[in-house]
Design a protein around this motif. Structure first.
Motif, short mmCIF file in Angstrom:
data_model
loop_
_atom_site.label_atom_id
_atom_site.label_comp_id
_atom_site.label_asym_id
_atom_site.label_seq_id
_atom_site.Cartn_x
_atom_site.Cartn_y
_atom_site.Cartn_z
N GLY A 1 0.81 -1.22 0.00
CA GLY A 1 0.00 0.00 0.00
C GLY A 1 0.84 1.26 0.00
N THR A 2 1.91 1.27 0.78
CA THR A 2 2.79 2.42 0.86
C THR A 2 3.51 2.67 -0.46
OG1 THR A 2 3.14 2.06 3.22
CG2 THR A 2 4.76 3.43 2.08
N VAL A 3 4.11 1.63 -0.99
CA VAL A 3 4.84 1.76 -2.25
C VAL A 3 3.87 2.11 -3.38
CG1 VAL A 3 6.17 0.49 -3.98
CG2 VAL A 3 6.76 0.30 -1.56
N GLY A 4 2.76 1.39 -3.45
CA GLY A 4 1.79 1.65 -4.52
C GLY A 4 1.21 3.04 -4.45
N GLY A 5 0.83 3.48 -3.26
CA GLY A 5 0.28 4.82 -3.10
C GLY A 5 1.28 5.90 -3.46
N THR A 6 2.52 5.68 -3.09
CA THR A 6 3.57 6.66 -3.40
C THR A 6 3.82 6.73 -4.90
OG1 THR A 6 4.60 6.21 -1.26
CG2 THR A 6 5.95 7.33 -2.90
N ILE A 7 3.85 5.57 -5.55
CA ILE A 7 4.08 5.55 -7.00
C ILE A 7 2.90 6.19 -7.74
CG2 ILE A 7 4.29 4.02 -9.01
CD1 ILE A 7 6.07 2.22 -7.23
N PHE B 1 14.14 5.08 -0.89
CA PHE B 1 13.41 4.54 0.26
C PHE B 1 12.28 3.61 -0.18
CE2 PHE B 1 15.35 8.27 2.44
CZ PHE B 1 16.14 7.52 3.30
N ILE B 2 11.68 3.90 -1.33
CA ILE B 2 10.68 2.98 -1.88
C ILE B 2 11.35 1.64 -2.19
CG2 ILE B 2 9.23 2.50 -3.91
CD1 ILE B 2 8.62 5.51 -3.97
N ALA B 3 12.53 1.69 -2.78
CA ALA B 3 13.27 0.46 -3.08
C ALA B 3 13.60 -0.30 -1.80
CB ALA B 3 14.55 0.79 -3.85
N MET B 4 13.90 0.41 -0.73
CA MET B 4 14.20 -0.24 0.54
C MET B 4 12.97 -0.97 1.09
SD MET B 4 16.58 2.73 2.17
CE MET B 4 17.29 1.89 3.56
N ILE B 5 11.80 -0.37 0.92
CA ILE B 5 10.56 -1.04 1.36
C ILE B 5 10.34 -2.30 0.55
CG2 ILE B 5 8.04 -0.85 1.49
CD1 ILE B 5 8.46 2.18 2.04
N VAL B 6 10.55 -2.22 -0.76
CA VAL B 6 10.38 -3.39 -1.63
C VAL B 6 11.35 -4.49 -1.21
CG1 VAL B 6 10.61 -4.24 -4.00
CG2 VAL B 6 9.43 -2.08 -3.56
N ILE B 7 12.59 -4.13 -0.94
CA ILE B 7 13.59 -5.12 -0.51
C ILE B 7 13.18 -5.75 0.82
CG2 ILE B 7 15.97 -5.37 0.32
CD1 ILE B 7 16.70 -3.26 -1.86
N ALA B 8 12.66 -4.96 1.75
CA ALA B 8 12.22 -5.48 3.04
C ALA B 8 11.06 -6.47 2.86
CB ALA B 8 11.80 -4.35 3.96
N VAL B 9 10.11 -6.15 1.99
CA VAL B 9 8.99 -7.05 1.73
C VAL B 9 9.49 -8.34 1.10
CG1 VAL B 9 6.89 -7.38 0.35
CG2 VAL B 9 7.21 -5.26 1.64
N MET B 10 10.43 -8.24 0.16
CA MET B 10 11.00 -9.44 -0.44
C MET B 10 11.74 -10.28 0.61
SD MET B 10 12.23 -7.80 -4.10
CE MET B 10 13.69 -8.78 -4.15
N GLY B 11 12.43 -9.61 1.53
CA GLY B 11 13.11 -10.32 2.61
C GLY B 11 12.13 -11.07 3.50
N LEU B 12 11.00 -10.45 3.79
CA LEU B 12 9.97 -11.14 4.58
C LEU B 12 9.46 -12.37 3.85
CD1 LEU B 12 7.96 -8.12 5.99
CD2 LEU B 12 9.34 -9.75 7.30
N LYS B 13 9.28 -12.25 2.55
CA LYS B 13 8.80 -13.39 1.76
C LYS B 13 9.83 -14.52 1.79
CE LYS B 13 6.92 -15.92 -1.52
NZ LYS B 13 6.78 -17.28 -1.10
#
Length: 105
Positions: A66-72, A89-101
């Motif tokens: 939601g954060t990344v999508g809303g920002t984009i 920072f958007i890329a960092m959120i994406v990397i964090a989500v991928m790390g969780l996966k």
């Protein structure tokens, strides 16, 4: 199937947030329909995802999408800043989500 539901939930979160922005600007029936439809589907798919995925993981990924999508969406359609630090920072959120996966079972 839980991950598919979670991705759909995040996408509909973006729809809901976009609807929120439209309500602020227009306050017409169409804007309210986008807002309510987006959030109803978002919470519905989130609840389906949480049947098989842990709460913390589900919530973190859902808010990340939601954060990344809303920002984009804001950057592409509403003139929000496209500063390189923001994109970093958007890329960092994406990397964090991928790390969780990658670390979830």
């Amino acid at each position: 199937m839980g991950w598919i539901y979670l991705i759909l939930a995040g996408c509909f979160e973006v729809v809901g947030v976009t609807g929120m922005n439209k309500v602020i600007k227009n306050k017409n029936v169409q804007a309210y329909m986008i807002l309510f439809t987006g959030f109803i589907f978002s919470f519905g798919f989130l609840s389906l995802a949480m049947r098989t995925l842990p709460l913390g993981l589900s919530y973190a990924v859902w808010t990340g999408i939601g954060t990344v999508g809303g920002t984009i969406v804001g950057m592409l359609y509403y003139g929000d800043s496209k500063d390189w630090r923001r994109i970093l920072f958007i890329a960092m959120i994406v990397i964090a989500v991928m790390g969780l996966k990658l670390t979830s079972s």
